[in-house]
Structure formats: structure tokens, C-alpha cells
Design a protein around this motif. Structure first.
Motif, PDB file in Angstrom:
ATOM      1  N   GLU A   1       4.538   9.510 -74.433  1.00 26.18           N
ATOM      2  CA  GLU A   1       5.459  10.982 -73.889  1.00 26.18           C
ATOM      3  C   GLU A   1       4.357  12.599 -72.308  1.00 26.18           C
ATOM      4  N   GLN A   2       4.547  12.899 -72.431  1.00 31.90           N
ATOM      5  CA  GLN A   2       4.805  13.413 -71.513  1.00 31.90           C
ATOM      6  C   GLN A   2       4.200  14.849 -72.294  1.00 31.90           C
ATOM      7  N   ARG A   3       2.667  15.363 -71.206  1.00 25.45           N
ATOM      8  CA  ARG A   3       2.830  16.294 -72.317  1.00 25.45           C
ATOM      9  C   ARG A   3       2.717  18.226 -71.317  1.00 25.45           C
ATOM     10  N   ASP A   4       3.034  20.145 -71.946  1.00 27.91           N
ATOM     11  CA  ASP A   4       2.752  20.479 -71.016  1.00 27.91           C
ATOM     12  C   ASP A   4       2.104  20.524 -70.296  1.00 27.91           C
ATOM     13  N   ASP A   5       0.672  20.258 -70.241  1.00 26.75           N
ATOM     14  CA  ASP A   5      -0.427  20.520 -69.420  1.00 26.75           C
ATOM     15  C   ASP A   5      -0.625  19.460 -68.519  1.00 26.75           C
ATOM     16  N   LYS A   6       0.421  18.637 -68.182  1.00 27.78           N
ATOM     17  CA  LYS A   6       0.358  17.477 -67.091  1.00 27.78           C
ATOM     18  C   LYS A   6      -0.018  16.291 -67.636  1.00 27.78           C
TER      19      LYS A   6
END
Length: 90
Positions: free
Chosen positions: A76-81
């Protein structure tokens, strides 16, 4: 999410048109157990992460004197990269 990161060496394997290749990176990671599956673990890789890490099939991480390895089952790619990988140990 785990905010307790540790320096680590991460080797990851990619399947390419030319066969299996392994890449290595130094990074900061956080480790957690998967709640509904005690045999799997979650690896949080702090940004910046390589563009191809989300295509990794296998990972070997050396952190805090331990070596953990396994097959990536989910990412999963997170919002904070950052990137979260769910790993099933070999």
C-alpha cells in the motif's frame, strides 16, 4: 501505523522480462505483526522509496540485528510517500 522506525538494509527481488533481479537499499523501516495472521508481518518503509519497490516479489530486511525474509503478499502506497508491505515469511 508504526512511527518507530529503525535503520535497515533491504534487499528486494523483482521479476523482469530478463529474469529475477535483486536490488539493495538502505532505509528506515517499522515492523508490525499482522493482526489476523500471526505468521505475517508488515514492513513500513519510510520515504523516499524506489519507484519499483511496489513491484517486489520477495524481500530480505536486516534490522536491529535480525534478518527477516519472505514473499510480499500486499502493498500500500501511503499519503506520505512511504510504502507498506505485507510479508509472508519463507
Amino acid at each position: 501505523m508504526n512511527d518507530n522506525y529503525h535503520p535497515a538494509r533491504l534487499d528486494y527481488g523483482l521479476t523482469t522480462f530478463f529474469g529475477q533481479i535483486t536490488k539493495t537499499m538502505d532505509c528506515e523501516v517499522g515492523l508490525e505483526m499482522v493482526a489476523d495472521d500471526p505468521y505475517r508481518f508488515t514492513l513500513h518503509v519510510k520515504a523516499p522509496v524506489p519507484d519499483d519497490l511496489d513491484k517486489a516479489k520477495i524481500v530480505v530486511v536486516k534490522v536491529e540485528g535480525r534478518t527477516l525474509q519472505g514473499t510480499v503478499r500486499h502493498f500500500e502506497q501511503r499519503d506520505d510517500k512511504s510504502l507498506t508491505l505485507e510479508v509472508e515469511p519463507d
